[in-house]
Design an enzyme around this catalytic site. Structure first.
Site, PDB file in Angstrom:
ATOM      1  N   ASP A   1       0.823  -1.213   0.000  1.00 37.51           N
ATOM      2  CA  ASP A   1       0.000   0.000   0.000  1.00 37.51           C
ATOM      3  C   ASP A   1       0.857   1.263   0.000  1.00 37.51           C
ATOM      4  O   ASP A   1       0.458   2.284  -0.556  1.00 37.51           O
ATOM      5  CB  ASP A   1      -0.958   0.015   1.188  1.00 37.51           C
ATOM      6  CG  ASP A   1      -2.244  -0.746   0.869  1.00 37.51           C
ATOM      7  OD1 ASP A   1      -2.727  -0.605  -0.270  1.00 37.51           O
ATOM      8  OD2 ASP A   1      -2.732  -1.481   1.736  1.00 37.51           O
TER       9      ASP A   1
ATOM     10  N   CYS B   1      17.318  -6.927 -10.223  1.00 34.86           N
ATOM     11  CA  CYS B   1      17.980  -7.486  -9.052  1.00 34.86           C
ATOM     12  C   CYS B   1      18.396  -8.940  -9.306  1.00 34.86           C
ATOM     13  O   CYS B   1      19.418  -9.176  -9.936  1.00 34.86           O
ATOM     14  CB  CYS B   1      17.087  -7.340  -7.817  1.00 34.86           C
ATOM     15  SG  CYS B   1      18.050  -7.438  -6.298  1.00 34.86           S
TER      16      CYS B   1
ATOM     17  N   HIS C   1      15.880  -1.870  -7.863  1.00 33.07           N
ATOM     18  CA  HIS C   1      14.499  -2.085  -8.316  1.00 33.07           C
ATOM     19  C   HIS C   1      13.922  -0.767  -8.835  1.00 33.07           C
ATOM     20  O   HIS C   1      13.295  -0.034  -8.079  1.00 33.07           O
ATOM     21  CB  HIS C   1      13.628  -2.597  -7.161  1.00 33.07           C
ATOM     22  CG  HIS C   1      13.972  -3.968  -6.708  1.00 33.07           C
ATOM     23  ND1 HIS C   1      13.454  -5.096  -7.298  1.00 33.07           N
ATOM     24  CD2 HIS C   1      14.792  -4.403  -5.720  1.00 33.07           C
ATOM     25  CE1 HIS C   1      13.941  -6.179  -6.691  1.00 33.07           C
ATOM     26  NE2 HIS C   1      14.757  -5.783  -5.730  1.00 33.07           N
TER      27      HIS C   1
ATOM     28  N   GLU D   1      11.360  -0.206 -10.473  1.00 34.85           N
ATOM     29  CA  GLU D   1       9.888  -0.160 -10.413  1.00 34.85           C
ATOM     30  C   GLU D   1       9.351   0.596  -9.208  1.00 34.85           C
ATOM     31  O   GLU D   1       8.246   1.130  -9.245  1.00 34.85           O
ATOM     32  CB  GLU D   1       9.291  -1.573 -10.437  1.00 34.85           C
ATOM     33  CG  GLU D   1       9.771  -2.530  -9.359  1.00 34.85           C
ATOM     34  CD  GLU D   1      11.057  -3.254  -9.728  1.00 34.85           C
ATOM     35  OE1 GLU D   1      11.722  -2.831 -10.697  1.00 34.85           O
ATOM     36  OE2 GLU D   1      11.416  -4.222  -9.034  1.00 34.85           O
TER      37      GLU D   1
HETATM   38  N1  GLN Z   1      18.519 -12.940  -3.862  1.00 40.58           N
HETATM   39  C1  GLN Z   1      19.287 -11.892  -4.405  1.00 40.58           C
HETATM   40  C2  GLN Z   1      20.084 -11.145  -3.351  1.00 40.58           C
HETATM   41  O1  GLN Z   1      19.833 -11.244  -2.195  1.00 40.58           O
HETATM   42  C3  GLN Z   1      18.413 -10.918  -5.172  1.00 40.58           C
HETATM   43  C4  GLN Z   1      17.461 -10.180  -4.316  1.00 40.58           C
HETATM   44  C5  GLN Z   1      16.366  -9.495  -5.105  1.00 40.58           C
HETATM   45  O2  GLN Z   1      16.094  -9.838  -6.232  1.00 40.58           O
HETATM   46  N2  GLN Z   1      15.713  -8.531  -4.505  1.00 40.58           N
HETATM   47  O3  GLN Z   1      21.008 -10.431  -3.677  1.00 40.58           O
END
Ligand code: GLN
Length: 544
Positions: free
Chosen positions: A76, A391, A520, A522
């Protein structure tokens, strides 16, 4: 901006069932007030005892939304950021766990002077302190507080009590909006208002009289239903608002504005009404209606085969970012959830992905379906399908490239194979210590960090700037020991931390679009301000 008049608090509670879009409703109300020139600050209160959402299974909780200041919150908060185009922080997210943790910490520090520490007033005082904190942080005119769960549950009782106390101590400073569900049972074919009457009665028993009832339902509420709710729930007929299902969540501000919800809220606080000013949102909805060209995007990951929970909840920011960018390009995205497990069991990657316009591998953890994801990435690279790796999607693209292009046989991330001969992705040194100490909560590399972009790269072209701030949530990173080897084989490091030591973005030249981000993006996409990387990705998908 209108003249400041002191902070007001609007509580938004839920009734009858959960999952009816209370957050979207609250965000839309906030958007309307913001559009009238008021400064708003949203707060989400989650009732669980977890201190934050970081340790909750995605299947259970949905997406973990990360703020600039690195708090792992609820989806949210993402909706609030997208609707209000604000960057929220720790002050905007409260959980029962945080409240109890603070009260117990104070008790241990003898801050209660030997009193016996009780639910009321000590826990409620801490709740009120936290809510007011959100009022202080950005000096808003309105703090809009979404109370998690539905009225009548044990675990949110003290929060309702806190709202009652706030109004009692400072009369006129709060209003209460109750968002509740009106079912239309198929065998009756008629909308029923009784469950809402009962949830309002539950509110009344807590000493709270709602100022507004917003009825969520499949269809618009008719006059008869409104009259009944007004009569039985003791609110004015005008203050019963209809909020039916709509084609896009971004239409909700208009739906509420059409019933003058903003003006009614302001009138109740005795404030000037302001003008209607949702032009941008109207245009957005028109753009959505006009978006006709279908875009097929494959989202490849694990989790997908479970089937008993909402995938859309786990990847809500990715989905929204794809939509924002597509609409801007007049395209209508169609997402295909591809379970990477299937590719490990022998299903042909080519058969499934050939038809797609682009491929996304979102963030993730753990080993299930990983080889299937790597196969998909290989396909994207070789067949020149636009690829966006987020990521984990960037880390696994590195593994794929290391194995098949740089010829580092059995290269892997140590998250999956700690004994790999070529740990091209490895744990960050400070993270290793935390894991050994079992310090899991809130300890990943979290929040916004600067990233410097290399010249003449897709990244630089997309962003059109030299430096960006993006949000992270991970423990692993590209191993610098392999950087030179990978670069020599053709991998381009297009973004790094300012000191150049952490690889934040990779890409492939001679490919229409193949970009991986350690962060990220997004989380920072907004409907009215789509994210530049997603815009470039979608553009490439449309070109093919
Ligand atoms: N598992 C991976 C890490 O810890 C990627 C994490 C993710 O995609 N947010 O680096």
């Amino acid at each position: 901006m209108v003249k400041r008049v002191g902070t007001r608090y609007i509580f938004v509670s839920g009734g009858v069932i959960s999952g009816i879009g209370k957050g979207i409703t609250a965000a839309s109300l906030a958007t309307i007030l913001q559009s009238k020139g008021f400064k708003v600050s949203p707060v989400k209160i989650d009732m669980y005892l977890n201190v934050d959402a970081g340790t909750i299974r995605p299947q259970e909780h949905g997406e973990v939304f990360v703020t600039d200041d690195g708090i792992e919150t609820d989806q949210d908060l993402g909706h609030y950021e997208r609707f209000l185009d604000l960057s929220l922080s720790a002050a905007n997210y409260i959980t029962t766990g945080q409240v109890y943790q603070e009260v117990i910490k104070k008790e241990r520090a003898f801050e209660y002077d030997g009193e016996d520490v009780e639910a009321i007033p000590h826990v409620t005082d801490e709740i009120i302190r936290r809510i007011k904190e959100a009022g202080k942080a950005s000096e808003p005119d309105f703090v809009i507080i979404e109370l998690g769960g539905t009225v009548g549950e044990y675990q949110n009782m003290l929060f309702f009590e806190a709202t009652r106390i706030m109004e009692l101590k400072n009369p006129g400073s709060t209003k209460h909006v109750h968002v509740a569900y009106l079912p239309i049972p198929s065998h009756l074919g008629e909308m029923k208002s009784k469950p809402v009457q009962q949830s309002v009665r539950a509110l009344n028993s807590l000493g709270i009289q709602p100022d507004f009832i917003i009825g969520r339902s499949e269809l618009p509420m008719d006059a008869r239903r409104k009259e009944r709710l007004a009569l039985f729930c003791n609110v004015a007929g005008d203050d019963v608002i209809s909020n039916p299902d709509v084609d896009t969540i971004y239409r909700v501000p208009q739906v509420l504005d059409g019933q003058s919800v903003g003006e009614k809220v302001l009138a109740k606080f005795g404030l000037p009404l302001g003008k209607k000013n949702l032009g941008e949102w109207r245009n957005l909805v028109l753009d959505i209606e006009k978006a006709k060209k279908e875009l097929k995007i494959a989202v490849v990951g694990k989790y997908f085969s479970t089937g008993d929970f909402q995938l859309e909840d786990v990847y809500v920011s990715v989905i929204e970012a794809i939509k924002h960018a597509s609409w801007r390009h007049k395209a209508k995205p169609r997402l295909f959830w591809i379970d990477s497990d299937e590719f490990e069991k022998g299903k042909s990657v080519e058969e499934v992905l050939r038809e797609m316009d682009g491929i996304v591998v979102p963030g993730g953890f753990g080993g299930r379906g990983i080889e299937g994801i790597i196969k998909s990435i290989k396909f994207a690279r070789e067949s020149k399908k636009p690829y966006l790796g987020l990521c984990y999607g960037m880390q696994l693209a590195t593994v794929e490239f290391a194995r098949h292009v740089a010829k580092l046989e059995k290269a892997h991330t140590t998250e999956i194979d700690p004994k790999t001969p070529h740990p091209v992705i490895h744990i960050m040194p400070e993270q290793e210590k935390l894991l050994i100490g079992r310090e899991y909560g809130g300890t990943m590399r979290l929040g916004a960090f600067p990233c410097k972009l290399a010249a003449e790269t897709e990244a630089k072209r997309a962003y059109g700037r030299n430096e960006v701030y993006e949000r992270h949530r991970h423990r692993y990173e590209l191993n610098n020991h392999y950087r030179e080897t990978l670069e020599k084989a053709g991998l381009v490091v297009s973004g790094t931390s300012l000191n150049g030591k952490l690889v934040e973005m990779i890409e492939l030249p001679n490919h229409p679009f193949f970009v991986g981000t350690q962060f990220h993006p997004e989380f920072k996409s907004r409907p009215l301000r789509p994210h530049p990387l997603y815009l470039s990705f979608v553009e490439a998908c449309l070109k093919k």
